[in-house]
Design a protein around this motif. Structure first.
Motif, PDB file in Angstrom:
ATOM      1  N   GLY A   1      -3.984 -46.369  26.987  1.00 14.13           N
ATOM      2  CA  GLY A   1      -3.873 -44.961  27.351  1.00 14.13           C
ATOM      3  C   GLY A   1      -2.557 -44.640  27.685  1.00 14.13           C
ATOM      4  O   GLY A   1      -1.529 -44.919  27.268  1.00 14.13           O
ATOM      5  N   LEU A   2      -2.628 -43.343  28.581  1.00 15.38           N
ATOM      6  CA  LEU A   2      -1.376 -42.862  29.137  1.00 15.38           C
ATOM      7  C   LEU A   2      -1.419 -42.416  30.607  1.00 15.38           C
ATOM      8  O   LEU A   2      -2.553 -41.870  31.131  1.00 15.38           O
ATOM      9  CB  LEU A   2      -1.101 -41.568  28.189  1.00 15.38           C
ATOM     10  CG  LEU A   2      -0.431 -41.839  26.615  1.00 15.38           C
ATOM     11  CD1 LEU A   2      -0.703 -40.576  26.130  1.00 15.38           C
ATOM     12  CD2 LEU A   2       1.089 -42.637  26.757  1.00 15.38           C
ATOM     13  N   ILE A   3      -0.379 -42.149  31.207  1.00 16.04           N
ATOM     14  CA  ILE A   3      -0.215 -41.646  32.379  1.00 16.04           C
ATOM     15  C   ILE A   3       0.336 -40.160  32.094  1.00 16.04           C
ATOM     16  O   ILE A   3       1.161 -40.151  31.233  1.00 16.04           O
ATOM     17  CB  ILE A   3       0.736 -42.424  33.305  1.00 16.04           C
ATOM     18  CG1 ILE A   3       0.172 -43.854  33.483  1.00 16.04           C
ATOM     19  CG2 ILE A   3       0.930 -41.539  34.528  1.00 16.04           C
ATOM     20  CD1 ILE A   3      -1.145 -44.088  34.259  1.00 16.04           C
ATOM     21  N   GLY A   4       0.029 -39.321  32.724  1.00 16.38           N
ATOM     22  CA  GLY A   4       0.198 -37.810  32.355  1.00 16.38           C
ATOM     23  C   GLY A   4       0.725 -37.238  33.708  1.00 16.38           C
ATOM     24  O   GLY A   4       0.185 -37.311  34.682  1.00 16.38           O
ATOM     25  N   LEU A   5       1.905 -36.442  33.443  1.00 16.30           N
ATOM     26  CA  LEU A   5       2.449 -35.637  34.752  1.00 16.30           C
ATOM     27  C   LEU A   5       2.643 -34.226  34.673  1.00 16.30           C
ATOM     28  O   LEU A   5       2.889 -33.771  33.561  1.00 16.30           O
ATOM     29  CB  LEU A   5       3.910 -36.292  35.232  1.00 16.30           C
ATOM     30  CG  LEU A   5       4.045 -37.705  35.802  1.00 16.30           C
ATOM     31  CD1 LEU A   5       5.682 -37.947  35.832  1.00 16.30           C
ATOM     32  CD2 LEU A   5       3.232 -37.979  37.034  1.00 16.30           C
ATOM     33  N   ALA A   6       2.284 -33.705  35.432  1.00 13.39           N
ATOM     34  CA  ALA A   6       2.638 -32.053  35.534  1.00 13.39           C
ATOM     35  C   ALA A   6       3.244 -31.618  36.832  1.00 13.39           C
ATOM     36  O   ALA A   6       2.694 -32.012  37.933  1.00 13.39           O
ATOM     37  CB  ALA A   6       1.303 -31.420  35.167  1.00 13.39           C
ATOM     38  N   VAL A   7       4.272 -30.998  36.671  1.00 14.04           N
ATOM     39  CA  VAL A   7       5.017 -30.592  38.198  1.00 14.04           C
ATOM     40  C   VAL A   7       5.138 -29.061  37.781  1.00 14.04           C
ATOM     41  O   VAL A   7       5.820 -28.636  36.875  1.00 14.04           O
ATOM     42  CB  VAL A   7       6.316 -31.483  38.230  1.00 14.04           C
ATOM     43  CG1 VAL A   7       7.092 -31.021  39.432  1.00 14.04           C
ATOM     44  CG2 VAL A   7       5.996 -32.847  38.243  1.00 14.04           C
TER      45      VAL A   7
END
Length: 307
Positions: free
Chosen positions: A60-66
């Motif tokens: 899968g994936l790691i997702g970031l939002a800043v």
């Protein structure tokens, strides 16, 4: 006597670097208790310090939002690595991260949140139908600061904010935002590489420190060292341990002759104000998920074997 499997011996060997027979003997002596076996091997001087984090076993994936002074990191799992390269899946992970930025890190609240006319839970189900694999939102974490920045870094990035390891770090500071972001990214890269357990010793799990003290003391008791000497050795050993697992005590990967605390002190001059790391989050895809090894060759052979 506990049934000691080859997989248990293999896991203990991977965690400690000890020999196969030593691992088997340790598991037998501790009735198959993995953590006690790790400690036993260390007390005998046969193992390295156990490190935080499990074997990476999920896709899968790691997702970031800043956004300014807050940030979130999410982990969305799939069955195969192929899905991580799928545009639909990548779009889903970005959408989930952006929603989490607004509603917070509670997984159930994220699933219930709406984007347009559908919830995130419905969007996940829709993607399962389109992609043909099970997809799940496993976890989420958030960080914020009153003043300063939330810096981030994504390792093995497949697109902006998406990758295999994601890090957020909170820098509390009245300093220049652009300089804080630049330095914060360097600290986030350090965290991705060095995987600290806490900012400083005060943040460590007391049980972890207790176990470390016991391992050190028992090891030198077995060598016949007197109590007063053992006490000094344990204190020295703890300092070494802190350099391995505490962020501020670790050697800074960008300048290994300095520790992170010293690098922060230098960065304060460029930023124009004091800098304090108030928190960090490091997600590695699949850490802590146990998935049994499969014999792909054996599976193929079994499929083609005539009845």
């Amino acid at each position: 006597m506990a049934n000691i499997s080859a997989q248990m011996v293999k896991e203990l060997r991977e965690r400690t670097g000890a020999g196969m027979m030593d691992c088997k003997a340790a598991l037998q002596e501790t009735s198959g208790d993995m953590e006690q076996a790790v400690d036993l091997l260390r007390k005998k001087g046969l193992a390295k310090a156990a490190k935080k984090g499990g074997r990476i076993a999920a896709e899968g994936l790691i997702g970031l939002a800043v956004e300014s002074q807050k940030g979130v990191v999410v982990e969305v799992n799939s069955e195969t690595d192929f899905v991580a390269r799928n545009d639909l899946f990548q779009g889903l992970v970005k959408m989930i991260a952006n929603v989490a930025l607004g509603v917070g890190a509670d997984v159930e609240k994220i699933k219930a949140a709406k984007v347009g006319n559908i919830t995130i839970a419905d969007a996940i189900v829709d993607n399962v139908a389109k992609i043909g694999e099970n997809i799940s939102l496993r976890r989420a974490s958030a960080l914020s600061v009153g003043k300063g920045v939330i810096a981030s870094y994504v390792h093995n990035s497949v697109d902006e904010g998406l990758g295999k390891i994601g890090v957020l770090v909170a820098l509390d500071s009245p300093g220049k935002a652009d300089e804080l972001k630049r330095f914060g990214r360097m600290v986030a890269m350090h965290i991705a590489a060095s995987n600290p357990q806490a900012i400083d010793p005060s943040g460590l799990d007391p049980d972890v420190v207790r176990r470390e003290k016991e391992v050190l003391a028992d090891k030198f008791k077995a060598q016949g060292k007197p109590a007063n000497v053992i006490e000094k050795i344990v204190e020295s050993g703890l300092k070494t341990f802190y350099k391995e697992v505490c962020l501020l005590d670790q050697a800074f990967i960008h300048e290994p002759d300095k520790n992170v605390a010293q690098a922060i002190k230098e960065a304060e001059g460029k930023a124009g104000g004091p800098i304090k790391v108030t928190g960090f989050v490091r997600y590695a895809l699949g850490e802590g998920i146990d998935r049994p090894d499969t014999d792909f060759g054996g599976e193929v052979a079994a499929l083609v074997k005539p009845n």
